[in-house]
Enzyme design. Structure first.
Site, PDB file in Angstrom:
ATOM      1  CD  GLU A  88      16.491  40.667  63.344  1.00 40.02           C
ATOM      2  OE1 GLU A  88      15.490  39.915  63.411  1.00 40.02           O
ATOM      3  OE2 GLU A  88      16.417  41.842  62.952  1.00 40.02           O
ATOM      4  NE  ARG A 140      24.106  40.779  57.217  1.00 42.35           N
ATOM      5  CZ  ARG A 140      22.972  40.881  57.906  1.00 42.35           C
ATOM      6  NH1 ARG A 140      21.969  40.047  57.670  1.00 42.35           N
ATOM      7  NH2 ARG A 140      22.809  41.823  58.820  1.00 42.35           N
ATOM      8  CG  ASN A 148      18.500  41.655  57.858  1.00 41.86           C
ATOM      9  OD1 ASN A 148      19.341  41.213  58.634  1.00 41.86           O
ATOM     10  ND2 ASN A 148      17.669  42.619  58.197  1.00 41.86           N
ATOM     11  CD  GLU A 195      26.099  43.277  59.043  1.00 41.80           C
ATOM     12  OE1 GLU A 195      25.033  43.245  59.662  1.00 41.80           O
ATOM     13  OE2 GLU A 195      26.337  42.495  58.088  1.00 41.80           O
ATOM     14  CG  ASN A 250      15.038  44.752  59.428  1.00 40.04           C
ATOM     15  OD1 ASN A 250      15.359  43.656  59.863  1.00 40.04           O
ATOM     16  ND2 ASN A 250      15.811  45.808  59.555  1.00 40.04           N
ATOM     17  CG  ASP A 304      15.309  45.537  63.217  1.00 38.18           C
ATOM     18  OD1 ASP A 304      15.133  44.521  62.528  1.00 38.18           O
ATOM     19  OD2 ASP A 304      16.438  45.891  63.592  1.00 38.18           O
TER      20      ASP A 304
END
EC number: 3.1.1.17
Length: 308
Positions: free
Chosen positions: A18, A109, A111, A129, A163, A214
């Protein structure tokens, strides 16, 4: 339409690659699940990797203005200032800039995160997750970080997976993706960096195949380039017509993010995920790719300004 070429930059396969960021002839990116930061040296054609200890996840990396070896990362619920020489296999923590302390962020969290053209840092949160599927809840939030007060300014709530971020400074527009919405949203930005007048720029809900947008970047013509998680492609979006103008096929299903780089800013770098998130993944899933021959150029990426 231009003829493009796609190839992996190295043999490195990430679990959840990422946050690509082009900075001073290097591509920086992270592996969220492996808790690593990577540097692709364009001249050497080589990738260097460093571990980040003491965290569960790393969501993004952004270079600090005026430096070659300082960065801000979003890790778990913190913004952390680090130093890395780009070669060593460990990073040094300078200090924790700030941490989310609200009860509604306990399971979340950070991102995706980026700096805007003025060097202000923005980032959003999502469910970690280990607590379950992020698509099951809308407990994320989106923030702007105020460097003077060292506090987070809340901009948006009820987010599933925060995102893609991109700015068009000429138009005073900000573009944003919450993946579950299957949309790219457009906002006005005021002088303080706050956003307003939410509008759907484009929706992918009625596409023939399921499109989960994304990460995202913008080119010098104001077009958006959107990674599609699960659809093996990057989409070029014309912000004037609000339509898909081009599809770039990527040899990996889980496409996570994009950034323009290279000496002329005419190479599109694409990160992917090798983790079995949507089902079993085979190489080159998890590779980072470069797409050449697109006939467009990106904009210089923004670094975070840590001065008050």
């Amino acid at each position: 339409m231009s003829t493009y070429k796609v190839q992996a930059i190295s043999d490195l396969l990430t679990k959840l690659g990422e946050g690509p960021h082009w900075h001073k002839n290097n591509l920086y990116f992270i592996d969220i699940l492996a808790k690593t930061i990577h540097r692709y040296d364009y001249g050497e054609k080589k990738v260097y990797t460093a571990n980040i200890h003491g965290i569960s996840y790393v969501g993004f990396v952004t270079p600090v203005q005026g430096t070659d070896d300082e960065f801000v990362i979003g890790a778990d619920q913190k913004f952390i200032h680090i130093k890395w020489d780009g070669i060593s296999n460990e990073v040094n923590v300078v200090k924790i800039l700030a941490e989310l302390n609200s009860e509604n962020e306990i399971e979340n969290r950070f991102n995706d995160g980026k700096a805007d053209p003025k060097g202000r840092l923005y980032a959003g949160t999502m469910r970690q997750e280990k607590y379950g599927n992020a698509f099951d809840v809308e407990q994320g939030n989106f923030y702007r970080f105020d460097m003077k007060t060292k506090k987070f300014v809340h901009l948006k709530s009820k987010i599933c997976i925060s995102n893609g971020l991109a700015w068009n400074e000429k138009l005073g527009k900000f573009y944003y993706i919450d993946t579950k919405d299957q949309e790219v949203k457009e906002y006005d930005v005021n002088d303080d960096g706050d956003i307003s007048n939410e509008n759907v720029l484009i929706s992918f809900k009625n596409c023939a195949e399921k499109i989960l947008p994304d990460g995202m970047t913008i080119d010098s013509d104001g077009n958006l380039w959107v990674a599609t998680f699960g659809a093996s492609k990057v989409l070029k979006i014309n912000t004037k017509t609000r339509k898909i103008e081009q599809e770039i096929n990527i040899p990996a299903q889980q496409v996570t993010s994009v950034a323009f780089g290279g000496p002329n800013l005419d190479i599109l770098y694409v990160t992917t995920a090798g983790e079995n998130i949507l089902g079993p993944q085979l190489p080159p899933a998890g590779a980072t790719f470069e797409v050449s021959g697109l006939g467009v150029k990106g904009l210089p990426m923004n670094c975070v300004n840590l001065s008050d």
